[in-house]
Design a protein around this motif. Structure first.
Motif, PDB file in Angstrom:
ATOM      1  N   LEU A 122       0.832  -1.204   0.000  1.00 42.40           N
ATOM      2  CA  LEU A 122       0.000   0.000   0.000  1.00 42.40           C
ATOM      3  C   LEU A 122       0.869   1.257   0.000  1.00 42.40           C
ATOM      4  N   LYS A 123       1.441   1.544  -1.129  1.00 39.62           N
ATOM      5  CA  LYS A 123       2.235   2.759  -1.289  1.00 39.62           C
ATOM      6  C   LYS A 123       1.287   3.862  -1.764  1.00 39.62           C
ATOM      7  N   MET A 124       0.649   4.501  -0.800  1.00 45.16           N
ATOM      8  CA  MET A 124      -0.417   5.440  -1.107  1.00 45.16           C
ATOM      9  C   MET A 124       0.145   6.796  -1.506  1.00 45.16           C
ATOM     10  N   ASN A 125      -0.315   7.298  -2.641  1.00 41.17           N
ATOM     11  CA  ASN A 125       0.088   8.639  -3.052  1.00 41.17           C
ATOM     12  C   ASN A 125      -0.672   9.675  -2.222  1.00 41.17           C
ATOM     13  N   LEU A 126      -0.346  10.943  -2.411  1.00 39.38           N
ATOM     14  CA  LEU A 126      -0.925  12.002  -1.590  1.00 39.38           C
ATOM     15  C   LEU A 126      -2.448  12.059  -1.737  1.00 39.38           C
ATOM     16  N   LYS A 127      -2.959  11.889  -2.960  1.00 42.09           N
ATOM     17  CA  LYS A 127      -4.407  11.938  -3.181  1.00 42.09           C
ATOM     18  C   LYS A 127      -5.117  10.843  -2.385  1.00 42.09           C
ATOM     19  N   ASN A 128      -4.581   9.639  -2.405  1.00 41.91           N
ATOM     20  CA  ASN A 128      -5.210   8.540  -1.678  1.00 41.91           C
ATOM     21  C   ASN A 128      -5.102   8.732  -0.174  1.00 41.91           C
ATOM     22  N   GLN A 129      -3.987   9.285   0.283  1.00 41.61           N
ATOM     23  CA  GLN A 129      -3.844   9.575   1.715  1.00 41.61           C
ATOM     24  C   GLN A 129      -4.890  10.597   2.153  1.00 41.61           C
ATOM     25  N   GLN A 130      -5.076  11.630   1.349  1.00 37.51           N
ATOM     26  CA  GLN A 130      -6.066  12.657   1.686  1.00 37.51           C
ATOM     27  C   GLN A 130      -7.478  12.081   1.660  1.00 37.51           C
ATOM     28  N   LEU A 131      -7.737  11.237   0.668  1.00 39.43           N
ATOM     29  CA  LEU A 131      -9.068  10.644   0.565  1.00 39.43           C
ATOM     30  C   LEU A 131      -9.333   9.709   1.738  1.00 39.43           C
ATOM     31  N   LEU A 132      -8.351   8.935   2.139  1.00 42.84           N
ATOM     32  CA  LEU A 132      -8.532   8.031   3.275  1.00 42.84           C
ATOM     33  C   LEU A 132      -8.866   8.799   4.542  1.00 42.84           C
ATOM     34  N   LYS A 133      -8.252   9.951   4.720  1.00 41.48           N
ATOM     35  CA  LYS A 133      -8.567  10.781   5.898  1.00 41.48           C
ATOM     36  C   LYS A 133     -10.009  11.264   5.839  1.00 41.48           C
ATOM     37  N   ILE A 134     -10.467  11.661   4.659  1.00 38.54           N
ATOM     38  CA  ILE A 134     -11.856  12.089   4.496  1.00 38.54           C
ATOM     39  C   ILE A 134     -12.797  10.926   4.792  1.00 38.54           C
ATOM     40  N   ILE A 135     -12.458   9.749   4.293  1.00 37.07           N
ATOM     41  CA  ILE A 135     -13.275   8.554   4.521  1.00 37.07           C
ATOM     42  C   ILE A 135     -13.411   8.275   6.015  1.00 37.07           C
ATOM     43  N   ASN A 136     -12.318   8.391   6.728  1.00 36.38           N
ATOM     44  CA  ASN A 136     -12.324   8.103   8.164  1.00 36.38           C
ATOM     45  C   ASN A 136     -13.034   9.175   8.978  1.00 36.38           C
ATOM     46  N   ASP A 137     -13.010  10.427   8.496  1.00 35.00           N
ATOM     47  CA  ASP A 137     -13.535  11.547   9.282  1.00 35.00           C
ATOM     48  C   ASP A 137     -14.996  11.876   8.987  1.00 35.00           C
ATOM     49  N   THR A 138     -15.598  11.214   8.016  1.00 33.78           N
ATOM     50  CA  THR A 138     -16.973  11.535   7.618  1.00 33.78           C
ATOM     51  C   THR A 138     -17.842  10.282   7.597  1.00 33.78           C
ATOM     52  N   ASN A 139     -19.139  10.500   7.379  1.00 31.24           N
ATOM     53  CA  ASN A 139     -20.036   9.392   7.060  1.00 31.24           C
ATOM     54  C   ASN A 139     -19.864   9.086   5.575  1.00 31.24           C
ATOM     55  N   SER A 140     -18.807   8.396   5.284  1.00 35.75           N
ATOM     56  CA  SER A 140     -18.397   8.164   3.892  1.00 35.75           C
ATOM     57  C   SER A 140     -19.258   7.088   3.229  1.00 35.75           C
ATOM     58  N   VAL A 141     -19.627   7.376   1.992  1.00 28.95           N
ATOM     59  CA  VAL A 141     -20.454   6.465   1.198  1.00 28.95           C
ATOM     60  C   VAL A 141     -19.708   6.152  -0.099  1.00 28.95           C
ATOM     61  N   SER A 142     -19.362   4.901  -0.301  1.00 30.40           N
ATOM     62  CA  SER A 142     -18.739   4.519  -1.569  1.00 30.40           C
ATOM     63  C   SER A 142     -19.823   4.091  -2.551  1.00 30.40           C
ATOM     64  N   ILE A 143     -19.725   4.595  -3.759  1.00 32.99           N
ATOM     65  CA  ILE A 143     -20.644   4.213  -4.839  1.00 32.99           C
ATOM     66  C   ILE A 143     -19.788   3.686  -5.981  1.00 32.99           C
ATOM     67  N   HIS A 144     -19.918   2.416  -6.272  1.00 34.70           N
ATOM     68  CA  HIS A 144     -19.119   1.797  -7.331  1.00 34.70           C
ATOM     69  C   HIS A 144     -19.974   1.655  -8.585  1.00 34.70           C
TER      70      HIS A 144
END
Length: 273
Positions: A122-144
């Motif tokens: 899991l070599k996460m780039n900056l965008k994925n690191q930022q997104l993961l923080k948003i996912i953890n800090d919110t009521n995140s909903v994934s839509i595939h």
């Protein structure tokens, strides 16, 4: 001796690995090998399973590959002729004593409800690191939303007409009523332009940067979201199975138009179309 075929995309490869483990437990005294047909792996990103997850790669050698290649193509010929293959185990015939095992193995009988694989590399780039923080800090909903090969004429009959716009509208309505505040909708799709054209809801993020060998990061990020709306895709399915913090999973009532694999978990909300 038994040989299990690994083919298809990452989601299918996980099903095949679960079956491989099940087969090893069923026949502990036998050598279980793997076969990796190039023709069966070229449609997506190749053999991804052992790059993305912390699992031991099943053994394979030149002799096994030669035997399996002969059986693989002989099996294709018999299928086209409408003849049964008595030397190959499939989900239809369940000839587990066979040498060659070649199918998708999409059935809960081959793995436990808490089946899990750990992500690796899991070599996460900056965008994925930022997104993961948003996912953890919110009521995140994934839509595939899976389109790509699903809208091609030769595949649309199998997978099309299931996760329609109506399906996603109903699913979003269910989720919206379940979350009072701090909502964050995160779309994962192989067609981000389609998502931009069709969805203009507030608090939306469209993930369009995990491509090629980094595409598995979408599965990892979806597996961290608290609410999930799945596509009729094995990639989508395993993101939900590997999600240890999910509060709600919404999925279609069927996964394709040909057969009805028994993989949906009892607590998931199914939408019929």
């Amino acid at each position: 001796m038994k040989i299990v075929t690994f083919w298809g995309g990452l989601g299918n490869q996980i099903f095949e690995y679960a079956y491989y483990q099940w087969l090893k437990n069923r026949y502990p005294m036998e050598n279980i090998y793997a076969y990796y047909p190039k023709a069966g792996l070229m449609a997506h990103n190749g053999l991804e399973l052992f790059k993305c997850f912390d699992v031991i790669e099943p053994p394979c050698n030149k002799v096994i590959t030669i035997i399996a290649t002969i059986l693989f193509y002989l099996n294709k010929i018999l299928n086209r002729l409408g003849l049964p293959s008595l030397f190959t185990c499939t989900m239809q015939n369940k000839l587990y004593n066979s040498i060659f095992h070649c199918d998708w193995w999409q059935d809960k009988m081959y793995y436990a409800e808490n089946y899990n694989l750990d992500f690796t590399n899991l070599k996460m780039n900056l965008k994925n690191q930022q997104l993961l923080k948003i996912i953890n800090d919110t009521n995140s909903v994934s839509i595939h939303i899976r389109r790509g090969d699903y809208i091609k004429s030769n595949i649309a009959d199998i997978y099309g007409g299931i996760c329609t716009e109506k399906y996603y509208d109903r699913a979003l309505s269910i989720v919206d009523k379940s979350i009072s505040d701090n909502k964050q909708y995160i779309f994962f799709s192989d067609d981000p332009d389609y998502v931009r054209e069709h969805y203009s809801i507030p608090n939306i993020i469209i993930v369009d940067w995990n491509n090629g060998e980094d595409s598995f990061m979408d599965m990892y990020l979806m597996s961290k979201c608290k609410y999930m709306i799945l596509a009729n895709s094995t990639f989508s399915y395993w993101s939900a199975m590997f999600n240890k913090t999910k509060r709600m999973v919404i999925c279609p009532s069927k996964w394709n138009n040909l057969n009805f694999p028994d993989i949906t978990q009892s607590e998931w909300i199914q939408i019929e179309m």
